[in-house]
Design an enzyme around this catalytic site. Structure first.
Site, PDB file in Angstrom:
ATOM      1  N   TYR A  27       0.882  -1.243  -0.044  1.00  0.00           N
ATOM      2  CA  TYR A  27      -0.070  -0.059   0.028  1.00  0.00           C
ATOM      3  C   TYR A  27       0.875   1.444   0.058  1.00  0.00           C
ATOM      4  O   TYR A  27       0.562   2.496  -0.792  1.00  0.00           O
ATOM      5  CB  TYR A  27      -1.059   0.036   1.277  1.00  0.00           C
ATOM      6  N   GLU A  28       2.037   1.193   0.961  1.00  0.00           N
ATOM      7  CA  GLU A  28       2.834   2.379   0.914  1.00  0.00           C
ATOM      8  C   GLU A  28       3.894   2.435  -0.187  1.00  0.00           C
ATOM      9  O   GLU A  28       4.649   3.340  -0.031  1.00  0.00           O
ATOM     10  CB  GLU A  28       3.311   2.252   2.253  1.00  0.00           C
ATOM     11  N   GLU A  85       3.988   2.460  15.480  1.00  0.00           N
ATOM     12  CA  GLU A  85       4.697   2.265  14.290  1.00  0.00           C
ATOM     13  C   GLU A  85       4.011   2.019  13.084  1.00  0.00           C
ATOM     14  O   GLU A  85       4.232   2.577  12.009  1.00  0.00           O
ATOM     15  CB  GLU A  85       5.548   1.127  14.710  1.00  0.00           C
ATOM     16  N   VAL A  89      -5.387  -1.712   8.374  1.00  0.00           N
ATOM     17  CA  VAL A  89      -6.541  -2.611   8.135  1.00  0.00           C
ATOM     18  C   VAL A  89      -6.517  -3.288   6.685  1.00  0.00           C
ATOM     19  O   VAL A  89      -6.426  -2.449   6.030  1.00  0.00           O
ATOM     20  CB  VAL A  89      -7.662  -1.785   8.542  1.00  0.00           C
ATOM     21  N   GLY A  95     -13.931   0.240   6.690  1.00  0.00           N
ATOM     22  CA  GLY A  95     -15.255   0.655   6.775  1.00  0.00           C
ATOM     23  C   GLY A  95     -15.920  -0.218   7.989  1.00  0.00           C
ATOM     24  O   GLY A  95     -17.243  -0.035   8.242  1.00  0.00           O
ATOM     25  N   GLY A  97     -15.153  -0.334  11.066  1.00  0.00           N
ATOM     26  CA  GLY A  97     -14.849   0.280  12.555  1.00  0.00           C
ATOM     27  C   GLY A  97     -13.451  -0.407  13.056  1.00  0.00           C
ATOM     28  O   GLY A  97     -12.974   0.125  14.223  1.00  0.00           O
ATOM     29  N   GLY A  99     -10.216   0.057  12.235  1.00  0.00           N
ATOM     30  CA  GLY A  99      -9.071   1.277  12.432  1.00  0.00           C
ATOM     31  C   GLY A  99      -9.595   1.957  13.844  1.00  0.00           C
ATOM     32  O   GLY A  99      -8.574   2.133  14.588  1.00  0.00           O
ATOM     33  N   ASN A 126      -0.662  10.282   1.773  1.00  0.00           N
ATOM     34  CA  ASN A 126      -1.745   9.410   2.382  1.00  0.00           C
ATOM     35  C   ASN A 126      -2.884  10.294   2.994  1.00  0.00           C
ATOM     36  O   ASN A 126      -2.952  10.332   4.049  1.00  0.00           O
ATOM     37  CB  ASN A 126      -1.297   8.379   3.208  1.00  0.00           C
ATOM     38  N   TYR A 133      -7.205  10.171  10.703  1.00  0.00           N
ATOM     39  CA  TYR A 133      -6.879  10.662  11.823  1.00  0.00           C
ATOM     40  C   TYR A 133      -7.536  11.996  12.264  1.00  0.00           C
ATOM     41  O   TYR A 133      -7.675  12.212  13.535  1.00  0.00           O
ATOM     42  CB  TYR A 133      -5.390  10.735  11.702  1.00  0.00           C
TER      43      TYR A 133
END
Length: 160
Positions: A27-28, A85, A89, A95, A97, A99, A126, A133
């Site tokens: 993903y990153e 760190e 998910v 979606g 919940g 996270g 991101n 957040y």
């Protein structure tokens, strides 16, 4: 689909946690960056004097999320802090919940340990994570730039 449950990581979760770490690296945009192995995670999380901890999100019996963290210290507050760190998910569980539930568990851990704060880093591109957040009440730190020494530079410094 049942409700997401959060619990501390257990030794039997190591393979699932490693799979989530690999998915996070993909993903990153760093699919080949993961050097962790099941053995290194097992030692890091469960070895004698372990200093790294994790909570997992479980949905329908499967580990679908992880929050991996360790304790740090703030000289300014004179209290410990938690450093998150990684929080990840799996796509299929977004979606649900998971996270937010992981972050709530981490907040409870921080309060239990009398931590002044939780710190973490977010890649600047991101926007999805940043939005998440912000939605839970976090804000980006300003004025501080992350730095790192690793690899050959770390070895040279240690040897010098």
């Amino acid at each position: 689909m049942t409700e997401v449950t959060i619990r501390r990581v257990e030794p039997g979760d190591v393979a699932a946690v490693l799979a989530l770490i690999v998915a996070l690296a993909v993903y990153e945009r760093e699919p080949d960056a993961v050097q962790a192995t099941a053995a290194s995670l097992r030692e890091t999380l469960f070895g004698e004097g372990a200093q790294v901890f994790a909570h997992v999100a479980v949905l329908d019996g499967a580990v679908v999320g992880v929050a991996l963290w360790f304790q740090t210290y703030s000289t300014w507050t004179g209290r410990p802090s938690l450093y998150l760190e990684d929080l990840f998910v799996a796509d299929a569980a977004r979606g649900t919940g998971a996270g937010k539930a992981l972050f709530r568990a981490l907040a409870r851990e921080a309060v239990r340990r009398d931590c002044a704060r939780i710190d973490w880093a977010v890649l600047d591109w991101n926007e999805t994570a940043a939005g998440f957040y912000e939605a839970i009440g976090a804000r980006p730190s300003t004025g501080w730039q992350p730095w790192r020494i690793e690899g050959a530079a770390l070895e040279r410094l240690a040897a010098g």
